[in-house]
Design an enzyme around this catalytic site. Structure first.
Site, PDB file in Angstrom:
ATOM      1  N   LYS A 173       1.001  -0.928  -0.025  1.00  0.00           N
ATOM      2  CA  LYS A 173      -0.116  -0.024   0.081  1.00  0.00           C
ATOM      3  C   LYS A 173       0.976   1.615   0.277  1.00  0.00           C
ATOM      4  CE  LYS A 173      -4.673   0.936   0.388  1.00  0.00           C
ATOM      5  NZ  LYS A 173      -5.350   0.069  -0.375  1.00  0.00           N
ATOM      6  N   THR A 221      -4.179  -5.096   1.140  1.00  0.00           N
ATOM      7  CA  THR A 221      -2.774  -3.744   1.107  1.00  0.00           C
ATOM      8  C   THR A 221      -3.839  -3.327   1.821  1.00  0.00           C
ATOM      9  OG1 THR A 221      -4.523  -2.459  -0.911  1.00  0.00           O
ATOM     10  CG2 THR A 221      -2.052  -3.904  -1.604  1.00  0.00           C
ATOM     11  N   ARG A 238      28.976  33.490  -8.492  1.00  0.00           N
ATOM     12  CA  ARG A 238      27.678  33.140  -8.904  1.00  0.00           C
ATOM     13  C   ARG A 238      26.656  32.784  -7.363  1.00  0.00           C
ATOM     14  NH1 ARG A 238      28.247  26.445 -11.361  1.00  0.00           N
ATOM     15  NH2 ARG A 238      28.161  25.784  -9.017  1.00  0.00           N
ATOM     16  N   GLN A 268      29.746  19.350  -6.843  1.00  0.00           N
ATOM     17  CA  GLN A 268      30.354  17.852  -6.740  1.00  0.00           C
ATOM     18  C   GLN A 268      31.676  17.668  -5.901  1.00  0.00           C
ATOM     19  OE1 GLN A 268      29.183  19.177 -10.006  1.00  0.00           O
ATOM     20  NE2 GLN A 268      29.806  17.957 -11.928  1.00  0.00           N
ATOM     21  N   HIS A 282      19.680  27.137 -11.690  1.00  0.00           N
ATOM     22  CA  HIS A 282      20.439  27.807 -12.307  1.00  0.00           C
ATOM     23  C   HIS A 282      19.955  29.179 -11.886  1.00  0.00           C
ATOM     24  CE1 HIS A 282      22.896  24.764 -13.685  1.00  0.00           C
ATOM     25  NE2 HIS A 282      21.177  23.891 -14.529  1.00  0.00           N
TER      26      HIS A 282
HETATM   27  N1  AZA Z   1      27.999  21.656 -12.057  1.00  0.00           N
HETATM   28  C1  AZA Z   1      28.381  22.621 -11.395  1.00  0.00           C
HETATM   29  O1  AZA Z   1      27.917  22.790 -10.439  1.00  0.00           O
HETATM   30  N2  AZA Z   1      28.007  23.103 -11.769  1.00  0.00           N
HETATM   31  C2  AZA Z   1      27.082  23.197 -12.986  1.00  0.00           C
HETATM   32  C3  AZA Z   1      27.896  22.095 -14.153  1.00  0.00           C
HETATM   33  C4  AZA Z   1      28.091  20.721 -13.968  1.00  0.00           C
HETATM   34  O2  AZA Z   1      28.654  20.424 -13.697  1.00  0.00           O
HETATM   35  N3  AZA Z   1      27.532  22.699 -15.433  1.00  0.00           N
HETATM   36  N4  AZA Z   1      26.641  23.549 -15.400  1.00  0.00           N
HETATM   37  N5  AZA Z   1      27.013  24.252 -14.562  1.00  0.00           N
END
Ligand code: AZA
Length: 297
Positions: free
Chosen positions: A11, A59, A178, A230, A258
């Site tokens: 469920k 369920t 940014r 990352q 973005h």
């Molecule tokens: N990782 C980011 O932090 N900014 C990004 C990426 C990415 O892989 N690709 N475009 N902008």
């Protein structure tokens, strides 16, 4: 010829809210709102292959059981309730060998009235949820994943992105400053618990795992001079594993939301890019999606 190679049923979207009252002051209350999925595996093939419902725990009964066990047991932390619920199914039905319980806990945060925390009034302070995944085996062991989802954050500086592949497909300008924004989806896996009693004995560790993972996530997001989503993601995982000896694996799934600079120089030479950028265009799609799992060596 065909064969049933895998089957699991249950469920989804079982909803409940539980009120707990302080034994000495019943006006002092605690609320927990959950959306729950219960899935079962076992000797259930006949229901699929021979239209034989004999092995089917309905369920609907799973929904009823969830409500009844919520009434009769503590529901906090949700990792414990998920373990209680899963254990019920694998111990009640001999032909059910594994239970998978997914709980989403919605926020109800006690708020202050005239400067004092109110006894029984709560606010939905954001769409962030706490999530739990429990896998309960009939032989005892319980695997628990705690997590957070939909925690929306943004930092207006302290994030750069440069040094990436430049080829004929590249138009993205490099930047040393940014906006960075994401909706955090984090999962951490505890070392396996021997059985339900081991989970009960580890409530403090489980709660500490949640609190520390959330705090590390938010602090790292704010303070890391980020080279990329990352790199920040990896640092968050590393710090959570270092701070929690019983967490051996952490995963994140981070959409890169973005916000693009808008060049307004066409209007009277208005400066709105680079260090002059102030008005940005939020993008709804497409978005980056950065994921990884980090484990203890
Ligand atoms: N990782 C980011 O932090 N900014 C990004 C990426 C990415 O892989 N690709 N475009 N902008």
């Amino acid at each position: 010829m065909v064969q049933l190679s895998h089957s699991r049923y249950g469920k989804d979207n079982i909803r409940l809210l539980k009120v707990e009252r302080d034994p000495t002051n019943p006006r002092l209350q605690y609320v927990y709102e959950f959306t729950i999925r219960v899935m079962l595996e076992g000797d259930i093939a006949a229901a699929y292959t021979h239209a034989d419902n004999a092995p089917v725990v309905t369920t609907d009964s799973m929904k009823n059981t969830t409500h009844i066990l919520a009434k009769k047991n503590p529901v906090s932390p949700p990792e414990l309730f998920a373990s209680i619920l899963g254990t019920h199914f694998v111990t009640t039905y001999a032909h059910i060998h594994k239970a998978f319980v997914h709980i989403v806990q919605h926020r109800w945060t006690r708020y202050a009235v005239d400067g004092a925390p109110h006894e029984h009034s709560f606010i939905r302070d954001g769409e962030e949820v706490r999530v739990v995944d429990a896998e309960v085996d009939e032989s005892g062991p319980i695997t628990l994943n705690g997590g957070i989802a939909d925690l929306l954050v943004l930092k207006s500086t302290g994030s750069a992105f440069y040094g990436y592949v430049q080829d004929k497909y590249t138009t993205l300008p490099e930047t040393e400053d940014r906006i960075m924004s994401t909706a955090i989806d984090a999962t951490w896996k505890f070392d396996q618990f021997e059985n339900l009693e081991a989970v009960r004995a580890s409530i403090e560790t489980i709660e500490k795992g949640y609190a520390s993972a959330r705090e590390i996530t938010l602090n790292t997001f704010a303070t890391h001079e980020s080279a990329s989503v990352q790199a920040t993601l990896y640092l968050m995982c590393q710090r959570i594993i270092e701070a929690n000896s019983t967490i051996g694996e952490v995963s994140y799934r981070l959409p890169n939301k973005h916000y693009f600079e808008i060049d307004l120089s066409w209007f009277e030479g208005l400066k709105n890019t680079g260090e002059d950028a102030q008005v940005y265009a939020p993008q709804s799609n497409p978005n980056g999606l950065i994921t990884a799992t980090v484990t203890r060596d």
